[in-house]
Design a protein around this motif. Structure first.
Motif, PDB file in Angstrom:
ATOM      1  N   TRP A 152      -9.456  -1.670   2.984  1.00 58.70           N
ATOM      2  CA  TRP A 152      -8.511  -0.930   2.136  1.00 58.70           C
ATOM      3  C   TRP A 152      -8.818   0.565   2.177  1.00 58.70           C
ATOM      4  CZ3 TRP A 152      -7.690  -1.398  -3.881  1.00 58.70           C
ATOM      5  CH2 TRP A 152      -6.392  -0.960  -4.192  1.00 58.70           C
ATOM      6  N   LEU A 156      -5.941   3.280   3.110  1.00 56.07           N
ATOM      7  CA  LEU A 156      -5.526   4.381   2.238  1.00 56.07           C
ATOM      8  C   LEU A 156      -5.724   5.721   2.935  1.00 56.07           C
ATOM      9  CD1 LEU A 156      -6.901   3.127  -1.207  1.00 56.07           C
ATOM     10  CD2 LEU A 156      -4.527   3.146  -0.410  1.00 56.07           C
ATOM     11  N   LEU A 159      -2.860   6.185   5.324  1.00 55.75           N
ATOM     12  CA  LEU A 159      -1.624   6.514   4.621  1.00 55.75           C
ATOM     13  C   LEU A 159      -1.701   7.849   3.890  1.00 55.75           C
ATOM     14  CD1 LEU A 159      -0.776   2.997   3.121  1.00 55.75           C
ATOM     15  CD2 LEU A 159       0.155   4.059   5.190  1.00 55.75           C
ATOM     16  N   GLY A 160      -2.877   8.489   3.898  1.00 55.51           N
ATOM     17  CA  GLY A 160      -3.025   9.781   3.240  1.00 55.51           C
ATOM     18  C   GLY A 160      -3.115   9.716   1.731  1.00 55.51           C
ATOM     19  N   LYS A 161      -3.438   8.575   1.179  1.00 52.60           N
ATOM     20  CA  LYS A 161      -3.498   8.408  -0.284  1.00 52.60           C
ATOM     21  C   LYS A 161      -4.930   8.620  -0.772  1.00 52.60           C
ATOM     22  CE  LYS A 161       0.407   5.190  -0.432  1.00 52.60           C
ATOM     23  NZ  LYS A 161       0.902   3.864  -0.887  1.00 52.60           N
ATOM     24  N   PHE A 162      -5.412   9.844  -0.631  1.00 47.99           N
ATOM     25  CA  PHE A 162      -6.816  10.112  -0.943  1.00 47.99           C
ATOM     26  C   PHE A 162      -7.067  10.195  -2.443  1.00 47.99           C
ATOM     27  CE2 PHE A 162      -6.057  11.888   3.310  1.00 47.99           C
ATOM     28  CZ  PHE A 162      -6.994  11.153   4.015  1.00 47.99           C
ATOM     29  N   THR A 163      -6.136  10.747  -3.193  1.00 43.82           N
ATOM     30  CA  THR A 163      -6.318  10.798  -4.651  1.00 43.82           C
ATOM     31  C   THR A 163      -6.336   9.404  -5.245  1.00 43.82           C
ATOM     32  OG1 THR A 163      -5.199  12.958  -4.740  1.00 43.82           O
ATOM     33  CG2 THR A 163      -5.382  11.700  -6.805  1.00 43.82           C
ATOM     34  N   PHE A 164      -5.400   8.583  -4.812  1.00 45.72           N
ATOM     35  CA  PHE A 164      -5.375   7.196  -5.290  1.00 45.72           C
ATOM     36  C   PHE A 164      -6.645   6.456  -4.882  1.00 45.72           C
ATOM     37  CE2 PHE A 164      -4.285   2.710  -4.461  1.00 45.72           C
ATOM     38  CZ  PHE A 164      -3.962   2.333  -5.753  1.00 45.72           C
ATOM     39  N   ARG A 165      -7.114   6.709  -3.664  1.00 50.04           N
ATOM     40  CA  ARG A 165      -8.341   6.058  -3.198  1.00 50.04           C
ATOM     41  C   ARG A 165      -9.524   6.450  -4.073  1.00 50.04           C
ATOM     42  NH1 ARG A 165     -10.692   7.078   2.824  1.00 50.04           N
ATOM     43  NH2 ARG A 165     -11.511   8.961   1.813  1.00 50.04           N
TER      44      ARG A 165
END
Length: 592
Positions: A152, A156, A159-165
């Motif tokens: 996961w 992430l 997908l560039g979802k670093f803040t969410f990660r």
């Protein structure tokens, strides 16, 4: 790999689901998964749920909840046992471990390579590696979670979802640490190495050779990779709090035991058939070597760096860490798995060639699973046969158990060393096989009347005194155990011994050499004639005390075996061909 290419049969979701199902097949039929330490854990779970209901449990054991990095199954079994009962709940959790391990491997392969490479299938049998057979269930569960979490983490990032990660991996890292410290460590190593490669690709100067761009290409990426991984650091604070507790025991020792480390690698598939298991290891190393030599195959930089980091950790890890034995051995299957998952075909490898490799990898996986299934069926039938003795045991019995072992090295284990704990789980009977290490697990033994027969490895008996072991000869154990502390004796596949040592024992059940006896307290214990048996070295103090009116300046032998001062507390693999899986006396390190 180009994500736009058509999926091959081994790259589809249904194939991942099929492999996940295949991974659970060996564990479907046995009532109790035949893993060496698992029955011991199940005994602890039984105390966990009934400790406040029965006063005699408080006399025998001390059970205290505390926050530690070793609580995976202990916590999961709480809600599940209300629905399924304890044994089925444990079985369902154990079944999930290889399934999650396989799913995690395939997810990582897909994220790193874009599609699952055919070679990745060769890593799947490592879900049933030696540490899993050993019954390190909290460890194995945490490592399975770590593989899924790393998959996961990569997704992430893609997908560039670093803040969410960052937000989601703070609780994930804590939960994996609570499950077992090792999983958190593995996740940290994998995440940092993956992030380092990503930052390197973002910041390096392609016009400069690597040795002229060390700062921009490596030092700066290390800094930013560390920033991305700060979210995984909080469990380190929990680790400090846990290990700094005054009640925590356990030492770290036996570093750089290279012979043992090499043996752990060869034993990564150790189960029942030595040649077959060794040949399976050879298949993995043949593939790793071919990936270096074959111009059509290459290694992913991402996972190759991860494998290098894991190899360094393996080389530096002692055999015993904080009193937990086999610390380095546990890492071997995951080091090999990451190395195999790093392999991928170069552009230009024909689809037919890839399909052939995938078919060979799937065949390897299925053959290993088939062999493990047959092995578990045999172990399971042995469990069922031995556990029939419990039909003749009353609830709350004071039970001492002697499990037969040999001094010879044998590839196939009996897996009976902790089967006595099922009497604790099913009958709430006292059993002398629980390992006891304060701060390392929730349960410790405190049954003072049992003296030197209170905990593991007092349940292990042999026909003669084994060199470098704390096991007792069966005749010595039968004549020396404190009969006023026990009402029943359970012999599980003991070595042959003179029947006169059954004096004062009334037989209630027998199947071959295994038997259950009731202790007749009106009949004295048999007496060993002088010179009849060699005296176990930790028993010498007892004889000395008895010969001097009970006084001795030597350490109290009633507590636990104490090695002689001139000897190292750590046994080396010699003189046996390999370290024995049952070597786990207190001073050699506990398994948890």
């Amino acid at each position: 790999m180009n994500r736009g290419d058509a999926l091959q049969w081994w790259q589809t979701r249904w194939f991942v689901a099929l492999c996940t199902f295949i991974a659970i097949i060996p564990l479907i039929w046995p009532t109790i998964p035949p893993l060496v330490d698992l029955p011991g854990h199940m005994g602890r779970y039984g105390v966990q749920f009934t400790y406040d209901q029965y006063p005699f449990l408080r006399e025998w054991y001390d059970f205290r909840w505390s926050l530690m990095g070793n609580l995976g199954v202990d916590l999961l079994v709480i809600p599940l046992h209300y629905v399924f009962g304890l044994e089925l709940a444990v079985k369902l959790i154990v079944i999930a471990i290889p399934a999650m391990t396989v799913a995690g491997m395939l997810w990582i392969a897909r994220e790193v390579h874009g599609r699952i490479p055919a070679t990745a299938l060769f890593a799947l049998p490592l879900a049933y590696a030696f540490p899993f057979h050993f019954g390190f269930v909290n460890f194995a569960l945490s490592m399975a979670f770590a593989l899924l979490a790393f998959g996961w983490w990569l997704r992430l990032a893609r997908l560039g979802k670093f803040t969410f990660r960052t937000l989601v991996f703070l609780p994930i890292s804590v939960l994996i640490w609570v499950c077992h410290t090792y999983g958190w460590g593995l996740l940290g190593i994998l995440a940092f190495s993956a992030e380092l490669i990503r930052q390197h690709d973002l910041r390096r100067n392609p016009d400069l050779p690597w040795y002229k761009d060390l700062f921009g290409g490596w030092f700066l990426p290390c800094f930013y990779a560390g920033l991305q991984c700060i979210v995984l650091v909080p469990p380190a604070l929990l680790m400090v709090l846990w290990r700094s507790g005054g009640h925590v025991s356990g030492q770290t020792f036996d570093m750089f035991n290279w012979r043992a480390k090499m043996l752990w690698i060869t034993q990564v598939f150790r189960d029942r058939w030595q040649l077959f298991d060794l040949a399976s290891v050879g298949v993995l190393f043949l593939l790793l070597f071919k990936a270096v030599r074959d111009p059509n195959i290459q290694y992913s930089r991402n996972l190759t760096l991860s494998a290098i980091f894991l190899a360094l950790v393996y080389a530096l890890l002692p055999r015993v860490v904080f009193g937990s034995a086999y610390a380095d051995m546990r890492l071997v299957p995951f080091l090999l798995a990451i190395g195999i998952l790093a392999i991928r075909p170069k552009p230009g490898l024909s689809i037919r060639g890839a399909a052939t490799v995938a078919a060979l990898g799937m065949a390897f996986f299925c053959i290993r699973i088939g062999a493990t299934t047959w092995s578990f069926l045999q172990y399971g039938s042995t469990y069922d046969r031995e556990l029939k003795a419990l039909d003749h045991l009353p609830k709350g019995a004071r039970l001492i158990t002697f499990v037969g072992e040999t001094c010879r090295y044998e590839w196939k284990q009996t897996r009976l060393q902790h089967l006595p704990a099922i009497a604790l789980e099913r009958k709430l009977a006292y059993t002398n096989d629980q390992w006891s290490m304060a701060g390392g697990q929730l349960l410790t033994v405190r049954y003072a009347a049992a003296k030197r027969f209170a905990h593991d490895p007092s349940q292990i008996v042999t026909d003669v005194q084994c060199p470098r072991e704390y096991w007792r000869p069966v005749a010595w154990a039968l004549s020396r155990f404190p009969r006023d502390a026990f009402d029943y004796v359970w012999m599980i596949e003991p070595p042959k011994y003179d029947p006169r040592f059954n004096q004062g024992l009334v037989e209630l059940w027998r199947d071959g050499e295994s038997a259950l006896f009731r202790v007749d307290h009106s009949v004295p214990a048999p007496v060993i004639e002088p010179g009849e048996l060699p005296v176990p070295r930790w028993e010498r103090d007892v004889i000395l005390r008895e010969g001097h009116g009970g006084e001795s300046r030597l350490p109290d032998p009633e507590a636990s075996p104490v090695p002689e001062p001139e000897e190292s507390p750590v046994p080396t693999p010699t003189p046996t061909p390999s370290p024995s899986p049952t070597h786990k006396a207190k001073h050699k390190g506990k398994r948890h």
